[in-house]
Motif scaffolding. Structure first.
Motif, PDB file in Angstrom:
ATOM      1  N   ALA A  38       0.839  -1.202   0.000  1.00 30.14           N
ATOM      2  CA  ALA A  38       0.000   0.000   0.000  1.00 30.14           C
ATOM      3  C   ALA A  38       0.873   1.251   0.000  1.00 30.14           C
ATOM      4  CB  ALA A  38      -0.918  -0.005   1.228  1.00 30.14           C
ATOM      5  N   THR A  39       1.952   1.204   0.785  1.00 33.63           N
ATOM      6  CA  THR A  39       2.896   2.329   0.821  1.00 33.63           C
ATOM      7  C   THR A  39       3.549   2.537  -0.537  1.00 33.63           C
ATOM      8  OG1 THR A  39       3.361   1.871   3.159  1.00 33.63           O
ATOM      9  CG2 THR A  39       4.937   3.247   1.971  1.00 33.63           C
ATOM     10  N   ALA A  40       3.935   1.426  -1.182  1.00 31.06           N
ATOM     11  CA  ALA A  40       4.587   1.513  -2.491  1.00 31.06           C
ATOM     12  C   ALA A  40       3.636   2.078  -3.541  1.00 31.06           C
ATOM     13  CB  ALA A  40       5.080   0.128  -2.917  1.00 31.06           C
ATOM     14  N   LEU A  41       2.405   1.599  -3.564  1.00 30.28           N
ATOM     15  CA  LEU A  41       1.431   2.081  -4.552  1.00 30.28           C
ATOM     16  C   LEU A  41       1.141   3.563  -4.354  1.00 30.28           C
ATOM     17  CD1 LEU A  41      -1.070  -0.920  -4.641  1.00 30.28           C
ATOM     18  CD2 LEU A  41       0.406  -0.144  -6.505  1.00 30.28           C
ATOM     19  N   ARG A  42       1.039   3.983  -3.099  1.00 24.90           N
ATOM     20  CA  ARG A  42       0.794   5.401  -2.798  1.00 24.90           C
ATOM     21  C   ARG A  42       1.945   6.269  -3.310  1.00 24.90           C
ATOM     22  NH1 ARG A  42       1.528   8.599   2.185  1.00 24.90           N
ATOM     23  NH2 ARG A  42       0.104  10.358   2.088  1.00 24.90           N
ATOM     24  N   ALA A  43       3.169   5.778  -3.104  1.00 27.12           N
ATOM     25  CA  ALA A  43       4.345   6.531  -3.547  1.00 27.12           C
ATOM     26  C   ALA A  43       4.417   6.589  -5.071  1.00 27.12           C
ATOM     27  CB  ALA A  43       5.613   5.893  -2.980  1.00 27.12           C
ATOM     28  N   PHE A  44       4.096   5.462  -5.732  1.00 27.22           N
ATOM     29  CA  PHE A  44       4.122   5.433  -7.186  1.00 27.22           C
ATOM     30  C   PHE A  44       3.159   6.455  -7.779  1.00 27.22           C
ATOM     31  CE2 PHE A  44       5.898   0.965  -7.103  1.00 27.22           C
ATOM     32  CZ  PHE A  44       7.055   1.292  -7.788  1.00 27.22           C
ATOM     33  N   PHE A  45       1.929   6.459  -7.291  1.00 26.44           N
ATOM     34  CA  PHE A  45       0.914   7.338  -7.868  1.00 26.44           C
ATOM     35  C   PHE A  45       1.131   8.796  -7.481  1.00 26.44           C
ATOM     36  CE2 PHE A  45      -1.370   3.281  -8.293  1.00 26.44           C
ATOM     37  CZ  PHE A  45      -1.732   3.386  -9.638  1.00 26.44           C
ATOM     38  N   ALA A  46       1.874   9.029  -6.406  1.00 25.58           N
ATOM     39  CA  ALA A  46       2.167  10.410  -6.009  1.00 25.58           C
ATOM     40  C   ALA A  46       3.082  11.101  -7.020  1.00 25.58           C
ATOM     41  CB  ALA A  46       2.812  10.428  -4.626  1.00 25.58           C
ATOM     42  N   LYS A  47       3.877  10.306  -7.749  1.00 22.89           N
ATOM     43  CA  LYS A  47       4.824  10.873  -8.716  1.00 22.89           C
ATOM     44  C   LYS A  47       4.581  10.318 -10.121  1.00 22.89           C
ATOM     45  CE  LYS A  47       7.712  13.458  -6.238  1.00 22.89           C
ATOM     46  NZ  LYS A  47       8.111  14.824  -6.586  1.00 22.89           N
ATOM     47  N   ARG A  48       3.327  10.045 -10.459  1.00 25.30           N
ATOM     48  CA  ARG A  48       3.033   9.381 -11.725  1.00 25.30           C
ATOM     49  C   ARG A  48       3.436  10.216 -12.947  1.00 25.30           C
ATOM     50  NH1 ARG A  48      -1.671  10.733  -9.278  1.00 25.30           N
ATOM     51  NH2 ARG A  48      -3.096  12.161 -10.302  1.00 25.30           N
ATOM     52  N   GLU A  49       3.539  11.537 -12.791  1.00 28.64           N
ATOM     53  CA  GLU A  49       3.916  12.368 -13.932  1.00 28.64           C
ATOM     54  C   GLU A  49       5.389  12.182 -14.312  1.00 28.64           C
ATOM     55  OE1 GLU A  49       4.847  14.521 -10.220  1.00 28.64           O
ATOM     56  OE2 GLU A  49       3.066  13.485 -10.997  1.00 28.64           O
ATOM     57  N   SER A  50       6.191  11.571 -13.423  1.00 26.26           N
ATOM     58  CA  SER A  50       7.629  11.388 -13.688  1.00 26.26           C
ATOM     59  C   SER A  50       8.005   9.926 -13.900  1.00 26.26           C
ATOM     60  CB  SER A  50       8.451  11.956 -12.519  1.00 26.26           C
ATOM     61  OG  SER A  50       8.143  13.309 -12.297  1.00 26.26           O
ATOM     62  N   LEU A  61       4.476  -5.008 -10.876  1.00 27.03           N
ATOM     63  CA  LEU A  61       4.859  -5.964  -9.839  1.00 27.03           C
ATOM     64  C   LEU A  61       4.093  -5.688  -8.550  1.00 27.03           C
ATOM     65  CD1 LEU A  61       6.771  -8.306  -9.083  1.00 27.03           C
ATOM     66  CD2 LEU A  61       8.479  -6.591  -8.448  1.00 27.03           C
ATOM     67  N   ALA A  62       3.961  -4.420  -8.194  1.00 26.70           N
ATOM     68  CA  ALA A  62       3.235  -4.046  -6.979  1.00 26.70           C
ATOM     69  C   ALA A  62       1.752  -4.407  -7.087  1.00 26.70           C
ATOM     70  CB  ALA A  62       3.393  -2.545  -6.722  1.00 26.70           C
ATOM     71  N   ILE A  63       1.172  -4.247  -8.271  1.00 28.23           N
ATOM     72  CA  ILE A  63      -0.239  -4.595  -8.476  1.00 28.23           C
ATOM     73  C   ILE A  63      -0.443  -6.104  -8.320  1.00 28.23           C
ATOM     74  CG2 ILE A  63      -2.075  -4.733 -10.215  1.00 28.23           C
ATOM     75  CD1 ILE A  63      -1.077  -2.024 -11.270  1.00 28.23           C
ATOM     76  N   ALA A  64       0.462  -6.901  -8.925  1.00 32.06           N
ATOM     77  CA  ALA A  64       0.365  -8.359  -8.806  1.00 32.06           C
ATOM     78  C   ALA A  64       0.487  -8.790  -7.345  1.00 32.06           C
ATOM     79  CB  ALA A  64       1.444  -9.027  -9.651  1.00 32.06           C
ATOM     80  N   ASP A  65       1.485  -8.246  -6.639  1.00 34.37           N
ATOM     81  CA  ASP A  65       1.681  -8.590  -5.227  1.00 34.37           C
ATOM     82  C   ASP A  65       0.497  -8.151  -4.372  1.00 34.37           C
ATOM     83  OD1 ASP A  65       4.119  -9.690  -5.829  1.00 34.37           O
ATOM     84  OD2 ASP A  65       5.293  -7.960  -5.211  1.00 34.37           O
ATOM     85  N   SER A  66      -0.012  -6.953  -4.637  1.00 32.09           N
ATOM     86  CA  SER A  66      -1.125  -6.409  -3.839  1.00 32.09           C
ATOM     87  C   SER A  66      -2.392  -7.228  -4.022  1.00 32.09           C
ATOM     88  CB  SER A  66      -1.387  -4.951  -4.226  1.00 32.09           C
ATOM     89  OG  SER A  66      -0.257  -4.149  -3.971  1.00 32.09           O
ATOM     90  N   THR A  67      -2.642  -7.660  -5.252  1.00 31.53           N
ATOM     91  CA  THR A  67      -3.841  -8.463  -5.508  1.00 31.53           C
ATOM     92  C   THR A  67      -3.769  -9.796  -4.781  1.00 31.53           C
ATOM     93  OG1 THR A  67      -4.008  -7.444  -7.707  1.00 31.53           O
ATOM     94  CG2 THR A  67      -5.326  -9.411  -7.313  1.00 31.53           C
TER      95      THR A  67
END
Length: 288
Positions: A38-50, A61-67
């Protein structure tokens, strides 16, 4: 617990078997995995423009693990209070393994991408549409896994299950399905990951540079390779043994039966170990 087979009619003789140890073992995997992913996904989407191509692979990978993590509570519930054997169980089994193989193949793609960037650094800078290629690769991986699952979906239908997460001991998986899982889903990715990781480490060790960045990269690549081998080798050995167990290995007497459950748990812990990769990537990401 076996399933009696008469022509095409299957009769499941199963009883509810509470497995407190299994339920307790999956609890920390769920809690730690949920927090880290959850922490990783939050960080990824916080900087999605970069985002770069690496971030797209890591996000996949995070989506597969999270599911996989999100469905673990049902496995924990089943360990304490058995779920009824029906088509929901078939869905849960395939969801678990679909996301496991999505994680394996995405890790393989990341290893190849890292190797190409380090082996051909100058050319890599001029490559165009790297993000589009990464996105396409992720879509192809998911499409391939879902197609194979759809083809072999009958292998885990309710009549072939003794409990919600356990197949009947006397009904083997299709040999073709076993080959696809073991060879295409594990051995080929293993060889690619080991080759790419070894080459990356070898190339970096030859570089006359004692920077912290170099040492950190070698450390993370080595850790990823070791985790891949540690997490996914036992379960695939289990698949082979489960298909044709030695005569003196009896499921109800412990060895194979317990081994498969432990191997599945070990494979599930990869959802937590992958956070090492997230941490390394995101630290550099936010530092920049």
């Amino acid at each position: 617990m076996v399933c009696n087979i008469t022509n095409t009619t299957y009769t499941t003789n199963s009883t509810c078997r509470v497995d407190t140890l299994e339920g307790l073992a999956y609890c920390p995997v769920f809690l730690l995995g949920f927090f880290l992913n959850a922490t990783a996904l939050r960080a990824f989407f916080a900087k999605r423009e970069s985002w770069t191509d690496t971030h797209i692979y890591m996000l996949n990978l995070a989506i597969a693990d999270s599911t996989l993590i999100l469905f673990l509570p049902l496995r924990i519930y089943n360990a304490f209070i058995c779920l009824p054997v029906n088509h929901v169980c078939t869905f849960l089994i395939f969801t678990h393994y679909i996301n496991m193989y999505a994680s394996i193949l995405t890790t393989t793609a990341i290893s190849v991408q890292r190797y190409l960037v380090i082996r051909f650094p100058l050319q890599a800078r001029s490559w165009r549409k790297k993000k589009e290629v990464a996105f396409a690769v992720c879509l192809i991986l998911w499409g391939l896994i879902l197609t194979i699952s759809a083809i072999f979906h009958k292998d885990n239908h309710p009549e072939k299950l003794s409990t919600c997460y356990e197949r009947c001991k006397n009904i083997h998986l299709s040999p073709v399905f076993i080959v696809l899982m073991v060879v295409c889903g594990y051995l080929a990715p293993l060889l690619i990951v080991v080759f790419c990781s070894s080459r990356i480490i070898s190339i970096l060790l030859k570089v006359d540079d004692k920077s912290e960045e170099k040492n950190r990269t070698i450390g993370i690549v080595t850790a990823n390779m070791i985790v891949f081998i540690f997490c996914y080798t036992p379960i695939h050995v289990g698949f082979v043994v489960n298909y044709e167990p030695p005569v003196n290995w009896q499921f109800e007497r412990l060895p194979v039966h317990v081994y498969l459950h432990v191997a599945e748990w070990i494979a599930s812990t990869n959802c937590c170990f992958d956070s090492v990769s997230y941490s390394f990537l995101l630290k550099r990401f936010f530092r920049k």
